[in-house]
Design an enzyme around this catalytic site. Structure first.
Site, PDB file in Angstrom:
ATOM      1  N   PRO A  45     -73.538 -26.959  77.432  1.00  0.00           N
ATOM      2  CA  PRO A  45     -73.587 -26.913  75.969  1.00  0.00           C
ATOM      3  C   PRO A  45     -73.088 -28.202  75.331  1.00  0.00           C
ATOM      4  CG  PRO A  45     -71.898 -25.427  76.826  1.00  0.00           C
ATOM      5  CD  PRO A  45     -72.662 -25.939  77.999  1.00  0.00           C
ATOM      6  N   ASP A  75     -99.710 -31.334  71.549  1.00  0.00           N
ATOM      7  CA  ASP A  75     -98.459 -30.590  71.700  1.00  0.00           C
ATOM      8  C   ASP A  75     -97.552 -30.880  70.510  1.00  0.00           C
ATOM      9  OD1 ASP A  75     -99.099 -29.577  74.129  1.00  0.00           O
ATOM     10  OD2 ASP A  75     -97.850 -30.942  75.301  1.00  0.00           O
ATOM     11  N   ARG A 122     -95.195 -29.202  83.305  1.00  0.00           N
ATOM     12  CA  ARG A 122     -96.493 -29.237  82.627  1.00  0.00           C
ATOM     13  C   ARG A 122     -96.943 -30.673  82.331  1.00  0.00           C
ATOM     14  NH1 ARG A 122     -96.603 -29.817  77.246  1.00  0.00           N
ATOM     15  NH2 ARG A 122     -98.437 -28.528  76.952  1.00  0.00           N
ATOM     16  N   GLU A 165     -66.695 -21.049  82.830  1.00  0.00           N
ATOM     17  CA  GLU A 165     -66.418 -22.021  81.757  1.00  0.00           C
ATOM     18  C   GLU A 165     -66.975 -23.405  82.098  1.00  0.00           C
ATOM     19  OE1 GLU A 165     -65.181 -19.065  79.871  1.00  0.00           O
ATOM     20  OE2 GLU A 165     -65.094 -21.022  78.881  1.00  0.00           O
TER      21      GLU A 165
HETATM   22  C1  LIG Z   1     -71.197 -22.030  81.880  1.00  0.00           C
HETATM   23  O1  LIG Z   1     -72.412 -22.711  81.985  1.00  0.00           O
HETATM   24  C2  LIG Z   1     -73.170 -22.864  80.841  1.00  0.00           C
HETATM   25  C3  LIG Z   1     -72.892 -22.121  79.699  1.00  0.00           C
HETATM   26  C4  LIG Z   1     -73.673 -22.327  78.569  1.00  0.00           C
HETATM   27  C5  LIG Z   1     -74.720 -23.248  78.589  1.00  0.00           C
HETATM   28  N1  LIG Z   1     -75.585 -23.591  77.545  1.00  0.00           N
HETATM   29  C6  LIG Z   1     -76.439 -24.527  77.893  1.00  0.00           C
HETATM   30  C7  LIG Z   1     -77.454 -25.126  76.993  1.00  0.00           C
HETATM   31  O2  LIG Z   1     -78.334 -25.873  77.496  1.00  0.00           O
HETATM   32  O3  LIG Z   1     -77.370 -24.882  75.797  1.00  0.00           O
HETATM   33  S1  LIG Z   1     -76.293 -25.034  79.494  1.00  0.00           S
HETATM   34  C8  LIG Z   1     -74.966 -23.950  79.764  1.00  0.00           C
HETATM   35  C9  LIG Z   1     -74.212 -23.782  80.900  1.00  0.00           C
END
Ligand SMILES: COc1ccc2nc(C(=O)O)sc2c1
Length: 246
Positions: free
Chosen positions: A88, A172, A157, A115
């Protein structure tokens, strides 16, 4: 292209056996290998996580299994892969990045759970590989496996011969070109009438220039409504050029 995924949920990647990616694998255009991280966790319970230093909620993925897994995967191939770390806190995954990654010979994806992965793993492999920390969007997920499915489809793709119609890339959403930053417009197919709803006359006119202009205008209209942020990025000059070609 070779593509490896190291995960504690190998079954989550089953969708890579079907549809577009599945067919590309069957044709030998894509070599996909899924690895269970727990194969490199040697204690009785195949433990892959532990409590975070400094306290705080949840668990952190231990570095040892990841180190053994990635060393093993990297040793099994030729050259050095690009490591794609779904997180994230990563840079946004965009069509431009999908194009860039589709030109790499070997990608290794490391979807996390809990986490996240002990930071030292990223640092260890960042010293010798091209490591990309990437996020598919601003929403909360429980792990990186769904982002891997999204990224693999977007990348696969783009590989030569994977999409039946090479033209399919051209319009696209987000593809380079005069429509570069416009969303795709509406599409229609038979029957000519369905529940009292017909087809826009221009699409039945056979006039390719008018059809192309209508499609561009509809794309523009949809973009203004749904993604006004993209309008600023659209080059008006490209539109004028495109108009002259239609
Ligand atoms: C704990 O591992 C995670 C948790 C949330 C998450 N969100 C991602 C995203 O690409 O938004 S990758 C990802 C990996």
């Amino acid at each position: 292209m070779r593509l490896d995924v190291v995960t504690i949920f190998p079954e989550y990647l089953e969708p890579l056996n079907v549809s577009l990616v599945g067919k590309a694998r069957a044709r030998g255009q894509l070599d996909v290998r899924i690895h269970d991280l727990r194969d490199w966790a040697h204690d009785k319970h195949n433990t892959v996580d532990d409590t975070p230093y400094g306290g705080g909620p949840g668990m952190v993925m231990k570095p040892e299994p990841w180190g053994e897994a990635l060393d093993s995967v990297i040793a099994s191939g030729e050259g050095r892969p690009t490591l794609v770390v779904p997180t994230p806190s990563g840079k946004p995954f965009t069509q431009q990045l999908a194009v860039e990654l589709s030109e790499k010979p070997w990608l290794v994806f490391t979807p996390a759970r809990y986490e996240g992965i002990d930071r030292r793993v990223i640092e260890e492999y960042g010293d010798r590989l091209d490591v990309r920390e990437v996020s598919i969007g601003d929403y909360v997920l429980a792990g990186g496996e769904a982002p891997v499915l999204v990224m693999v489809e977007a990348i696969a793709r783009l590989l030569p011969g994977v999409l039946g119609n090479a033209e399919s890339h051209r319009d696209d959403s987000f593809a380079p070109g005069a429509m570069a930053d416009l969303l795709e417009g509406p599409v229609y197919t038979k029957p000519p009438e369905w529940r009292g709803r017909g087809i826009p006359d221009v699409l039945l006119s056979g006039h390719h220039g008018k059809i192309a202009r209508w499609r561009r205008d509809e794309a523009f209209r949809r973009t203004v409504v749904n993604r006004p942020d993209l309008i600023e990025r659209t080059d008006p000059a490209a539109f004028d050029k495109k108009d002259r070609e239609m």
